[in-house]
Design a protein around this motif. Structure first.
Motif, PDB file in Angstrom:
ATOM      1  N   ARG A 186     -10.999  -8.339  -9.101  1.00 43.42           N
ATOM      2  CA  ARG A 186      -9.781  -8.611  -8.350  1.00 43.42           C
ATOM      3  C   ARG A 186      -9.363  -7.319  -7.642  1.00 43.42           C
ATOM      4  NH1 ARG A 186      -6.515 -11.324 -12.629  1.00 43.42           N
ATOM      5  NH2 ARG A 186      -7.592 -13.270 -12.219  1.00 43.42           N
ATOM      6  N   SER A 187      -8.854  -7.436  -6.432  1.00 44.66           N
ATOM      7  CA  SER A 187      -8.390  -6.236  -5.737  1.00 44.66           C
ATOM      8  C   SER A 187      -7.075  -5.767  -6.360  1.00 44.66           C
ATOM      9  CB  SER A 187      -8.181  -6.531  -4.258  1.00 44.66           C
ATOM     10  OG  SER A 187      -7.054  -7.356  -4.077  1.00 44.66           O
ATOM     11  N   GLY A 188      -6.742  -4.509  -6.128  1.00 37.19           N
ATOM     12  CA  GLY A 188      -5.498  -3.968  -6.657  1.00 37.19           C
ATOM     13  C   GLY A 188      -4.300  -4.787  -6.200  1.00 37.19           C
ATOM     14  N   LEU A 189      -4.299  -5.133  -4.919  1.00 34.61           N
ATOM     15  CA  LEU A 189      -3.177  -5.915  -4.373  1.00 34.61           C
ATOM     16  C   LEU A 189      -3.113  -7.290  -5.032  1.00 34.61           C
ATOM     17  CD1 LEU A 189      -0.883  -6.168  -2.317  1.00 34.61           C
ATOM     18  CD2 LEU A 189      -2.550  -7.047  -0.675  1.00 34.61           C
ATOM     19  N   ASN A 190      -4.272  -7.933  -5.178  1.00 35.69           N
ATOM     20  CA  ASN A 190      -4.279  -9.259  -5.795  1.00 35.69           C
ATOM     21  C   ASN A 190      -3.877  -9.214  -7.257  1.00 35.69           C
ATOM     22  OD1 ASN A 190      -4.794 -11.064  -3.741  1.00 35.69           O
ATOM     23  ND2 ASN A 190      -7.006 -10.730  -3.818  1.00 35.69           N
ATOM     24  N   HIS A 191      -4.217  -8.097  -7.933  1.00 37.66           N
ATOM     25  CA  HIS A 191      -3.788  -7.948  -9.319  1.00 37.66           C
ATOM     26  C   HIS A 191      -2.263  -8.068  -9.400  1.00 37.66           C
ATOM     27  CE1 HIS A 191      -3.486  -6.500 -13.428  1.00 37.66           C
ATOM     28  NE2 HIS A 191      -2.601  -5.615 -13.013  1.00 37.66           N
ATOM     29  N   ILE A 208       7.585 -12.577 -11.951  1.00 38.88           N
ATOM     30  CA  ILE A 208       8.589 -11.510 -12.021  1.00 38.88           C
ATOM     31  C   ILE A 208       9.701 -11.832 -11.024  1.00 38.88           C
ATOM     32  CG2 ILE A 208       8.939  -9.009 -11.821  1.00 38.88           C
ATOM     33  CD1 ILE A 208       6.057  -8.586 -12.563  1.00 38.88           C
ATOM     34  N   GLY A 209       9.393 -12.756 -10.135  1.00 37.66           N
ATOM     35  CA  GLY A 209      10.409 -13.191  -9.187  1.00 37.66           C
ATOM     36  C   GLY A 209      10.562 -12.256  -8.002  1.00 37.66           C
ATOM     37  N   VAL A 210       9.462 -11.600  -7.615  1.00 41.63           N
ATOM     38  CA  VAL A 210       9.519 -10.722  -6.443  1.00 41.63           C
ATOM     39  C   VAL A 210       8.567 -11.258  -5.366  1.00 41.63           C
ATOM     40  CG1 VAL A 210      10.153  -8.677  -7.757  1.00 41.63           C
ATOM     41  CG2 VAL A 210       7.736  -9.168  -7.375  1.00 41.63           C
ATOM     42  N   PRO A 211       8.899 -11.018  -4.098  1.00 41.44           N
ATOM     43  CA  PRO A 211       8.026 -11.479  -3.023  1.00 41.44           C
ATOM     44  C   PRO A 211       6.751 -10.639  -2.948  1.00 41.44           C
ATOM     45  CG  PRO A 211       9.809 -10.168  -2.127  1.00 41.44           C
ATOM     46  CD  PRO A 211      10.083 -10.311  -3.591  1.00 41.44           C
ATOM     47  N   ASP A 212       5.732 -11.165  -2.277  1.00 44.13           N
ATOM     48  CA  ASP A 212       4.463 -10.450  -2.172  1.00 44.13           C
ATOM     49  C   ASP A 212       4.612  -9.087  -1.494  1.00 44.13           C
ATOM     50  OD1 ASP A 212       3.330 -12.515  -3.443  1.00 44.13           O
ATOM     51  OD2 ASP A 212       2.237 -13.328  -1.721  1.00 44.13           O
ATOM     52  N   SER A 213       5.624  -8.965  -0.620  1.00 41.32           N
ATOM     53  CA  SER A 213       5.811  -7.694   0.085  1.00 41.32           C
ATOM     54  C   SER A 213       6.092  -6.558  -0.910  1.00 41.32           C
ATOM     55  CB  SER A 213       6.958  -7.806   1.085  1.00 41.32           C
ATOM     56  OG  SER A 213       8.144  -8.181   0.418  1.00 41.32           O
ATOM     57  N   ARG A 214       6.703  -6.902  -2.047  1.00 40.75           N
ATOM     58  CA  ARG A 214       7.005  -5.905  -3.066  1.00 40.75           C
ATOM     59  C   ARG A 214       5.714  -5.293  -3.635  1.00 40.75           C
ATOM     60  NH1 ARG A 214      10.016  -1.892  -5.004  1.00 40.75           N
ATOM     61  NH2 ARG A 214       9.832  -1.710  -7.250  1.00 40.75           N
ATOM     62  N   CYS A 215       4.641  -6.084  -3.663  1.00 42.99           N
ATOM     63  CA  CYS A 215       3.362  -5.585  -4.188  1.00 42.99           C
ATOM     64  C   CYS A 215       2.864  -4.399  -3.357  1.00 42.99           C
ATOM     65  CB  CYS A 215       2.318  -6.692  -4.194  1.00 42.99           C
ATOM     66  SG  CYS A 215       2.782  -8.130  -5.177  1.00 42.99           S
ATOM     67  N   GLU A 232       2.307   1.510  -2.466  1.00 48.07           N
ATOM     68  CA  GLU A 232       2.666   2.673  -1.665  1.00 48.07           C
ATOM     69  C   GLU A 232       3.289   3.745  -2.557  1.00 48.07           C
ATOM     70  OE1 GLU A 232       2.910   3.542   2.660  1.00 48.07           O
ATOM     71  OE2 GLU A 232       2.643   1.548   1.828  1.00 48.07           O
ATOM     72  N   LEU A 233       4.197   3.299  -3.407  1.00 45.01           N
ATOM     73  CA  LEU A 233       4.933   4.203  -4.291  1.00 45.01           C
ATOM     74  C   LEU A 233       4.005   4.977  -5.223  1.00 45.01           C
ATOM     75  CD1 LEU A 233       7.813   5.074  -5.303  1.00 45.01           C
ATOM     76  CD2 LEU A 233       7.633   3.212  -6.963  1.00 45.01           C
ATOM     77  N   VAL A 234       2.963   4.321  -5.730  1.00 48.21           N
ATOM     78  CA  VAL A 234       2.071   5.001  -6.671  1.00 48.21           C
ATOM     79  C   VAL A 234       0.871   5.637  -5.968  1.00 48.21           C
ATOM     80  CG1 VAL A 234       2.740   3.457  -8.558  1.00 48.21           C
ATOM     81  CG2 VAL A 234       0.685   2.954  -7.211  1.00 48.21           C
ATOM     82  N   GLY A 235       0.856   5.562  -4.641  1.00 47.50           N
ATOM     83  CA  GLY A 235      -0.205   6.231  -3.903  1.00 47.50           C
ATOM     84  C   GLY A 235      -1.512   5.464  -3.859  1.00 47.50           C
ATOM     85  N   ALA A 241       2.134   0.641 -11.190  1.00 48.33           N
ATOM     86  CA  ALA A 241       2.616  -0.226 -10.106  1.00 48.33           C
ATOM     87  C   ALA A 241       3.040  -1.579 -10.661  1.00 48.33           C
ATOM     88  CB  ALA A 241       1.538  -0.403  -9.039  1.00 48.33           C
ATOM     89  N   PHE A 242       2.234  -2.113 -11.593  1.00 49.49           N
ATOM     90  CA  PHE A 242       2.585  -3.384 -12.236  1.00 49.49           C
ATOM     91  C   PHE A 242       3.921  -3.258 -12.964  1.00 49.49           C
ATOM     92  CE2 PHE A 242       2.473  -5.578 -16.403  1.00 49.49           C
ATOM     93  CZ  PHE A 242       2.643  -6.871 -15.961  1.00 49.49           C
ATOM     94  N   ALA A 243       4.087  -2.145 -13.681  1.00 46.20           N
ATOM     95  CA  ALA A 243       5.322  -1.951 -14.445  1.00 46.20           C
ATOM     96  C   ALA A 243       6.547  -1.898 -13.522  1.00 46.20           C
ATOM     97  CB  ALA A 243       5.228  -0.678 -15.284  1.00 46.20           C
ATOM     98  N   LEU A 244       6.339  -1.388 -12.308  1.00 46.53           N
ATOM     99  CA  LEU A 244       7.483  -1.164 -11.412  1.00 46.53           C
ATOM    100  C   LEU A 244       7.769  -2.351 -10.495  1.00 46.53           C
ATOM    101  CD1 LEU A 244       6.824   2.548 -10.422  1.00 46.53           C
ATOM    102  CD2 LEU A 244       8.297   1.636 -12.226  1.00 46.53           C
ATOM    103  N   LEU A 245       6.911  -3.386 -10.546  1.00 44.58           N
ATOM    104  CA  LEU A 245       7.066  -4.526  -9.629  1.00 44.58           C
ATOM    105  C   LEU A 245       8.496  -5.062  -9.597  1.00 44.58           C
ATOM    106  CD1 LEU A 245       4.023  -6.994  -9.839  1.00 44.58           C
ATOM    107  CD2 LEU A 245       4.978  -5.919  -7.803  1.00 44.58           C
ATOM    108  N   GLY A 246       9.075  -5.247 -10.761  1.00 43.11           N
ATOM    109  CA  GLY A 246      10.391  -5.877 -10.831  1.00 43.11           C
ATOM    110  C   GLY A 246      11.539  -4.884 -10.757  1.00 43.11           C
ATOM    111  N   ASP A 247      11.281  -3.631 -10.349  1.00 49.46           N
ATOM    112  CA  ASP A 247      12.299  -2.582 -10.281  1.00 49.46           C
ATOM    113  C   ASP A 247      13.127  -2.551 -11.577  1.00 49.46           C
ATOM    114  OD1 ASP A 247      13.754  -0.517  -9.249  1.00 49.46           O
ATOM    115  OD2 ASP A 247      15.131  -1.794  -8.134  1.00 49.46           O
ATOM    116  N   PRO A 248      12.450  -2.347 -12.723  1.00 54.42           N
ATOM    117  CA  PRO A 248      13.095  -2.570 -14.022  1.00 54.42           C
ATOM    118  C   PRO A 248      14.059  -1.456 -14.436  1.00 54.42           C
ATOM    119  CG  PRO A 248      10.897  -1.710 -14.345  1.00 54.42           C
ATOM    120  CD  PRO A 248      11.058  -1.885 -12.862  1.00 54.42           C
ATOM    121  N   ASP A 249      15.015  -1.829 -15.297  1.00 55.38           N
ATOM    122  CA  ASP A 249      15.951  -0.840 -15.862  1.00 55.38           C
ATOM    123  C   ASP A 249      15.296  -0.044 -16.983  1.00 55.38           C
ATOM    124  OD1 ASP A 249      18.110  -1.538 -14.251  1.00 55.38           O
ATOM    125  OD2 ASP A 249      18.608  -3.237 -15.543  1.00 55.38           O
TER     126      ASP A 249
END
Lengths: 308, 265
Positions: A93-98, A106-113, A118-121, A144-152
């Motif tokens: 699976r590609s990184g993006l598809n992962h 998580i309830g986020v749009p694909d654009s968040r992926c 980008e954030l993790v380089g 990147a997976f951990a940060l998908l949902g902008d968690p507290d």
């Protein structure tokens, strides 16, 4: 604004057959700080994190995030972002598809992926299969997976594994930023030195039991200062050390004096008229304290001093 | 639940195995369809004349081959929905985003039904595509306008859906990918065909053979290569469906309350 969300581990115990993987473990993790969850390999760190995340059922006790069990949080991955192992990917699976696989739940749009890549380089590697990623890239993808949902709450298991020195500095900066934003950050490591410059608080376990929990300064207080001194007359230096009842070890080019500060040694040398060419603070032996705390249960063990 | 379904669908479609396996199945079923049609219709000079009587029964027998020949494909792709997660340890992330293991199970079964539908439609078309031209050319016609034949083709699709769902249920019990594939291959290619013939040979065991998954599937389709050989009686269509769904339920319940109750570590 971030919701201040603390982690409370209370009497957590896990038995695998006759083995006590985690034994009556209690500690707290506060928001707005980075807490290092430390212990040697096999101490029970990963089992504890997995209990915290509802993957492993505790034998007794409980682990709560913001007062609730992980499974009871609505859309938990949007509140708690976790990266447990850098190997948990489908290689085809590609990184993006992962990331796109998990985005709906998580309830986020694909654009968040793309944003988190980008954030993790990893933006450049988004379309490449994870099977071709280096260890460091997998570590970043896990983050990147951990940060998908902008968690507290951000929980990372051995996040420095596989990162190059620049990567470690980058990770440190990122985690400090998270803490400054008010997030709760818990990172595990088996090497204190790896996280020493990142964490505010430490929770140290060994053989599944808590051996120390405090601020990093609290841990430092347990450590003896070390000072390296050197001069043209080694015999006079040794005499000075003996005279004051200090202990010292010979190191290349001088003596390493324990249990005395640079100021004390400098004053003593001045008073005795011993010439010094070097008087250098070698820091506190944090790593040694850590090893001591986690090596032998019969050694002096500092319990309590709950994380400030 | 709809988010879980979408996630499962993305998991399946973002790797290439589903279409690779589909391609192999298409090639295999076209080959088997044309081979059977050829064997039953074309007279080879000097050889004995074809044994089958021709007509609609012959067409139905050939069209019904999708499930008995191709069922290993939906079973395997279905099982991979679970075993792939355990093999690559993505089950951890899957349960982090959806801690309810029941929701995970239901979402996977639902996606298995969708992929089974794809395999069923494509597989059934492949069998027909391989055999119908030969039946038209050499035989007594394709019978594709026959209502009876159309019902059979529809049932063939339905059975393939059930196979995929059963594959997922089996995967939830046998989470080791290699073990699951070996068991599925051994059972479908070796154990069940032999057991069905063997059990059907004696009256005492013949009634048991009707409840084998393959026999239940044949009962749903309504025609069987095995029963054509006079080897086995079949259940009725609803009873066959009930038996196959029963297998799904048994495996899914074991998967949910044994495998998925365990710690993920």
């Amino acid at each position: 604004m971030r919701t201040a969300t603390d982690i409370t581990v209370d009497g957590l115990t896990k038995q695998f057959g006759a083995t006590h993987a985690v034994e009556n473990l209690s500690f707290q993790v506060r928001p707005g700080a980075v807490t290092g969850f430390l212990g040697p390999n096999g101490a029970g760190k990963t089992t504890t994190l997995r209990m915290l995340l509802g993957l492993v059922a505790p034998t007794s006790g409980q682990a709560l995030i913001g007062g609730r069990r992980y499974a009871d949080i609505a859309t938990p991955a949007a509140t708690v972002g976790a990266a447990l192992e850098a190997s948990n990917f489908h290689p085809g699976r590609s990184g993006l598809n992962h990331l796109r696989v998990y985005a709906p739940q998580i309830g986020v749009p694909d654009s968040r992926c793309r944003e988190v890549l980008e954030l993790v380089g990893l933006a450049e590697a988004a379309g490449r299969k994870v099977g071709g990623y280096s260890m460091g890239m997998r570590q970043r993808l896990g983050l990147a997976f951990a940060l998908l949902g902008d968690p507290d709450v951000v929980i990372l298991d051995e996040p420095a594994n596989g990162l190059d020195p620049q990567g470690i500095v980058w990770m440190r900066h990122l985690l400090r930023t998270f803490a400054a934003e008010g997030r709760t950050v818990l990172i595990s490591s088996h090497v204190l030195g790896e996280v020493q410059h990142t964490v505010d608080d430490v929770v140290i376990i060994s053989r599944g039991e808590l051996v120390h929990a405090s601020s990093l300064d609290g841990l430092r207080a347990l450590a003896q200062p070390k000072v390296v001194v050197a001069g043209p007359d080694p015999a006079a230096l040794s005499g000075l050390v003996a005279q004051h009842g200090w202990t010292a070890a010979e190191v290349s080019g001088g003596l390493e004096v324990h249990a005395a500060t640079a100021a004390e040694i400098g004053a003593a040398a001045f008073a005795a008229g011993v010439e010094l060419h070097q008087l250098a603070d070698a820091g506190v032996g944090l790593e040694e304290v850590f090893l001591q705390l986690t090596s032998d249960p019969s050694d002096a063990v500092s319990r309590g001093g709950a994380a400030a | 639940m709809s988010a879980a379904f979408r996630a499962e669908l993305r998991k399946l479609l973002s790797t290439k195995l589903w279409w690779l396996l589909l391609l192999v199945m298409v090639a295999y079923l076209i080959f088997i369809g044309s081979f059977m049609a050829l064997a039953l219709t074309v007279e080879i000079p000097g050889a004995e004349s074809p044994m089958a009587p021709g007509g609609i029964d012959q067409a139905k027998m050939i069209y019904s081959l999708t499930s008995p020949i191709g069922y290993v494909f939906p079973l395997i792709i279905g099982s991979l929905l679970f075993t792939g997660e355990f093999r690559h340890k993505t089950i951890t992330a899957s349960l982090l985003v959806e801690p309810s293991r029941t929701v995970l199970m239901l979402a996977k079964l639902a996606v298995a039904a969708v992929v089974g539908l794809i395999y069923g439609v494509v597989g059934t078309i492949s069998t027909v595509a391989g055999s119908a031209p030969l039946l038209h050319w050499r035989g007594t016609g394709t019978f594709l306008q026959s209502r009876e034949v159309l019902v059979l083709l529809g049932m063939s699709v339905l059975v393939m859906v059930l196979w995929a769902v059963l594959g997922t249920a089996i995967g939830s019990v046998l989470t080791n990918q290699v073990a699951a594939i070996i068991v599925i291959l051994a059972f479908t290619q070796f154990v069940e065909p032999i057991a069905r013939f063997a059990f059907a040979a004696w009256d005492a065991t013949a009634s048991v053979a009707k409840f084998f998954p393959g026999a239940a599937a044949d009962a749903i389709v309504g025609t069987s290569f095995f029963s054509q050989g006079g080897a086995a009686d079949l259940l009725g269509r609803p009873a066959g469906a009930a038996v196959l769904i029963g297998y799904v339920l048994i495996f899914a319940l074991i998967g949910r309350f044994v495998t998925l109750r365990r710690d993920i570590g």
